[in-house]
Every structure is written in C-alpha cells, then in structure tokens.
Write a protein that holds these residues in place. Structure first.
Motif, PDB file in Angstrom:
ATOM      1  N   ALA A  22      69.378  76.777  32.305  1.00  0.00           N
ATOM      2  CA  ALA A  22      68.780  76.589  30.986  1.00  0.00           C
ATOM      3  C   ALA A  22      67.255  76.635  31.051  1.00  0.00           C
ATOM      4  O   ALA A  22      66.605  77.130  30.125  1.00  0.00           O
ATOM      5  CB  ALA A  22      69.248  75.265  30.376  1.00  0.00           C
ATOM      6  N   LYS A  23      66.689  76.129  32.133  1.00  0.00           N
ATOM      7  CA  LYS A  23      65.226  76.146  32.287  1.00  0.00           C
ATOM      8  C   LYS A  23      64.703  77.566  32.530  1.00  0.00           C
ATOM      9  O   LYS A  23      63.568  77.875  32.175  1.00  0.00           O
ATOM     10  CB  LYS A  23      64.806  75.262  33.460  1.00  0.00           C
ATOM     11  N   ASN A  24      65.534  78.406  33.140  1.00  0.00           N
ATOM     12  CA  ASN A  24      65.086  79.739  33.533  1.00  0.00           C
ATOM     13  C   ASN A  24      65.343  80.829  32.496  1.00  0.00           C
ATOM     14  O   ASN A  24      64.880  81.954  32.670  1.00  0.00           O
ATOM     15  CB  ASN A  24      65.753  80.149  34.851  1.00  0.00           C
ATOM     16  N   HIS A  25      66.108  80.519  31.461  1.00  0.00           N
ATOM     17  CA  HIS A  25      66.463  81.540  30.479  1.00  0.00           C
ATOM     18  C   HIS A  25      66.245  81.030  29.066  1.00  0.00           C
ATOM     19  O   HIS A  25      66.379  79.843  28.793  1.00  0.00           O
ATOM     20  CB  HIS A  25      67.932  81.958  30.654  1.00  0.00           C
ATOM     21  N   GLU A  32      72.784  87.027  24.257  1.00  0.00           N
ATOM     22  CA  GLU A  32      73.207  88.326  24.793  1.00  0.00           C
ATOM     23  C   GLU A  32      74.444  88.206  25.669  1.00  0.00           C
ATOM     24  O   GLU A  32      75.399  88.964  25.528  1.00  0.00           O
ATOM     25  CB  GLU A  32      72.073  88.971  25.581  1.00  0.00           C
ATOM     26  N   ILE A  33      74.456  87.217  26.572  1.00  0.00           N
ATOM     27  CA  ILE A  33      75.629  87.100  27.439  1.00  0.00           C
ATOM     28  C   ILE A  33      76.844  86.624  26.648  1.00  0.00           C
ATOM     29  O   ILE A  33      77.969  87.010  26.951  1.00  0.00           O
ATOM     30  CB  ILE A  33      75.382  86.222  28.693  1.00  0.00           C
ATOM     31  N   GLY A  34      76.619  85.814  25.621  1.00  0.00           N
ATOM     32  CA  GLY A  34      77.724  85.398  24.762  1.00  0.00           C
ATOM     33  C   GLY A  34      78.312  86.573  24.011  1.00  0.00           C
ATOM     34  O   GLY A  34      79.534  86.706  23.882  1.00  0.00           O
ATOM     35  N   GLN A  35      77.442  87.448  23.516  1.00  0.00           N
ATOM     36  CA  GLN A  35      77.915  88.638  22.799  1.00  0.00           C
ATOM     37  C   GLN A  35      78.697  89.550  23.734  1.00  0.00           C
ATOM     38  O   GLN A  35      79.779  90.040  23.383  1.00  0.00           O
ATOM     39  CB  GLN A  35      76.735  89.395  22.204  1.00  0.00           C
ATOM     40  N   LYS A  36      78.183  89.757  24.939  1.00  0.00           N
ATOM     41  CA  LYS A  36      78.883  90.605  25.910  1.00  0.00           C
ATOM     42  C   LYS A  36      80.253  90.025  26.250  1.00  0.00           C
ATOM     43  O   LYS A  36      81.243  90.753  26.355  1.00  0.00           O
ATOM     44  CB  LYS A  36      78.056  90.767  27.182  1.00  0.00           C
ATOM     45  N   GLY A  37      80.306  88.718  26.446  1.00  0.00           N
ATOM     46  CA  GLY A  37      81.574  88.072  26.753  1.00  0.00           C
ATOM     47  C   GLY A  37      82.557  88.187  25.605  1.00  0.00           C
ATOM     48  O   GLY A  37      83.751  88.444  25.808  1.00  0.00           O
TER      49      GLY A  37
END
Length: 69
Positions: A22-25, A32-37
């Motif tokens: 969470a600190k790094n993104h 984006e990763i939620g949409q891809k998933g």
C-alpha cells in the motif's frame, strides 16, 4: 506477533506485506489490477456464478448486521 520460534505468523506476514504494498502503490495501481482481475474472472464465469456469489455475500452481510443488533 511471533510464535515460540521467533517466526512471523502468516497473518502477520500478510498484514506487513499488505502495508508495504500500500505504501509503494497509488490508488490507480490498485484500480488497474482490480480491473484486470475482474476481466480475467469474467472470462471464466457466467452470469449465474456472479448471481450466486452476490447472493451469498448479501446473506452473509445480512447475518452480520443481525448479529450487530
């Protein structure tokens, strides 16, 4: 919270890893990763699958609200 061998529990390791991620993104990364998933999952399941998990989630949430009263 370590056990007797000074090793970290899976829960603790997961929490720490999640905090570091969470600190790094930023928010856009997670969107984006939620949409891809979601897109990948939708290719593997049909409408009935989503109706069933929605129903189960709704029932679980209703049970949770009932127990809070």
């Amino acid at each position: 919270m370590a056990n007797n061998n000074e090793k970290m529990s899976r829960e603790e390791a997961g929490r720490k890893g999640g905090e570091a991620t969470a600190k790094n993104h930023d928010k856009e990364f997670f969107q984006e990763i939620g949409q891809k998933g979601g897109e990948a999952t939708s290719e593997n399941h049909d409408k009935e699958f989503y109706q069933e998990i929605g129903k189960k989630g709704g029932e679980a949430r209703a049970d949770q609200r009932d127990s809070d009263d």
